[in-house]
Design a protein around this motif. Structure first.
Motif, mmCIF file in Angstrom:
data_model
loop_
_atom_site.group_PDB
_atom_site.id
_atom_site.type_symbol
_atom_site.label_atom_id
_atom_site.label_comp_id
_atom_site.label_asym_id
_atom_site.label_seq_id
_atom_site.Cartn_x
_atom_site.Cartn_y
_atom_site.Cartn_z
ATOM 1 N N ASP A 112 0.900 -1.189 0.017
ATOM 2 C CA ASP A 112 0.039 -0.053 0.111
ATOM 3 C C ASP A 112 0.823 1.312 0.073
ATOM 4 O O ASP A 112 0.518 2.260 -0.734
ATOM 5 N N VAL A 116 0.730 4.152 -2.990
ATOM 6 C CA VAL A 116 0.651 5.522 -2.890
ATOM 7 C C VAL A 116 1.927 6.403 -3.088
ATOM 8 O O VAL A 116 1.414 7.363 -3.648
ATOM 9 N N VAL A 208 -5.295 11.658 -2.696
ATOM 10 C CA VAL A 208 -3.999 11.664 -3.333
ATOM 11 C C VAL A 208 -4.239 12.708 -4.620
ATOM 12 O O VAL A 208 -2.816 13.190 -4.878
ATOM 13 N N PHE A 294 -5.612 1.182 -0.624
ATOM 14 C CA PHE A 294 -5.586 1.955 -1.559
ATOM 15 C C PHE A 294 -6.173 1.037 -2.836
ATOM 16 O O PHE A 294 -5.646 0.125 -2.990
ATOM 17 N N GLY A 302 -4.547 7.784 2.254
ATOM 18 C CA GLY A 302 -3.604 6.570 2.537
ATOM 19 C C GLY A 302 -2.290 7.039 3.073
ATOM 20 O O GLY A 302 -2.435 8.180 3.589
ATOM 21 N N THR A 304 2.185 7.587 2.133
ATOM 22 C CA THR A 304 3.354 7.288 1.569
ATOM 23 C C THR A 304 4.300 6.613 2.500
ATOM 24 O O THR A 304 4.143 6.523 3.537
#
Length: 354
Positions: A112, A116, A208, A294, A302, A304
């Protein structure tokens, strides 16, 4: 009767009876002495001034220090991550689960986080690249010099704005303003996975999509500055030759400036991508913690790699749990290193940039 002809050798010089105009015969004792070969001179070592030695030592030491520092960082990440990776109860590369609250039952995967991170970075790059190209061409080919210089300073100043300012601007200003656009994309293009309804509230703007636009603004100065410098180095003879053949301004740009600066522009974009991959604070402020995995939508939330590590930093009270985040940081380190290496290899293949 005539007297017989008697063969007479030419008299040597100094002999009685030597006739004028008759060359003297060479004598063995008078053969020319070959010159004595001179011994080759030993080249003298060039004199090196103390200042040159000091500067060379400092430059060499700086290069060695940077390489050693990068190696030490990589070694630290590997050493700290290995114990936690051994305790991981799910697949580190393919699992979407992330639960490190119980050090006795670590379950963490980076899929995930990787998705992202890549989607935010690619979206930012797709937005920033054409804008940076247009700005760089305008400043170097079209704008008057009196306007180009101050305008370039304004673009460069964007790099001095703190990340937290960009994050707050994205969350409280840009996000709500993007809501009509986001809603229109979901309603009309929702059949496409990238524009499907996400796992967060669109009205909040913590998606996002918003993060990608903010990161695009943040990497814009890097791509613009490098591209501008490359375009300015286009050989004057190429430009003048195109003008002499009757080319218009756009034809000059298309046939001389862009071919010459293409590799530099791509390299600048790769450097911007490396910057986008590691962006932390702005992305951490914008992206909400999603309730589900995601789903490839730009309107998902989400985390990073960088934002996940930053959010959990106060909870690094156990080396096993901290090792899970260090392992994620190791992946980000390798990813960024690879992107920068690709950018360097692109430039290295063109002698005009050396």
């Amino acid at each position: 009767m005539n007297d017989p002809v008697v063969a007479r050798r030419p008299a040597r010089s100094g002999e009685p009876g030597a006739e004028r105009g008759v060359a003297a015969a060479p004598h063995a004792s008078e053969a020319p002495i070959p010159p004595t070969p001179e011994a080759p001179e030993t080249p003298k070592a060039p004199h090196v001034r103390p200042g040159d030695r000091i500067f060379r030592g400092l430059a060499t030491g700086s290069g060695v220090f940077i390489v050693a520092l990068i190696g030490a960082i990589g070694l630290f990440l590997i050493v700290q991550a290995i114990p936690s990776l051994g305790l991981d109860n799910v697949n580190f590369l393919t699992s979407r689960e992330w639960n490190t609250s119980n050090p006795e039952d670590l379950r963490f995967g980076i899929l995930d986080l990787l998705l992202v991170t890549v989607v935010v970075s690619i979206l930012a790059l797709l937005i920033a690249m054409p804008i940076a190209l247009g700005i760089a061409l305008f400043l170097t080919q079209y704008a008057p010099r009196k306007l180009a210089r101050p305008f370039a300073y304004v673009i460069d100043l964007l790099a001095a704005v703190p990340s937290i300012v960009f994050g707050l601007w994205g969350l409280f200003v840009l996000g709500p303003e993007l809501y009509p656009v986001s809603q229109w994309l979901v309603d009309n293009l929702g059949w496409f996975p990238l524009f499907a309804k996400g796992n967060v509230n669109l009205q909040l703007g913590a998606t996002v999509f918003t993060a990608g636009i903010v990161v695009a603004v943040m990497i814009l100065p890097i791509i613009t500055a490098v591209s501008r410098e490359v375009f300015e180095r286009t050989p004057t003879m190429h430009v003048e030759g195109a003008i002499a053949l009757g080319a218009t301004k756009w034809e000059v740009v298309r046939t001389t400036v862009l071919p010459f600066g293409k590799a530099g522009y791509v390299s600048a974009s790769m450097l911007g991508l490396g910057r986008a991959l590691g962006e932390t604070i702005a992305v951490m402020i914008i992206l909400s913690t999603a309730t589900s995995a995601f789903g490839w939508s730009l309107f998902d939330g989400g985390a990073t790699f960088a934002s996940k590590i930053a959010l959990a930093a106060p909870e690094f009270n156990d080396p096993r749990s901290a090792g899970a985040y260090i392992a994620a940081g190791l992946v980000l380190f390798v990813l960024t290193f690879v992107v920068n290496a690709i950018a360097r290899s692109i430039v290295a293949g063109h002698k005009e940039y050396e």
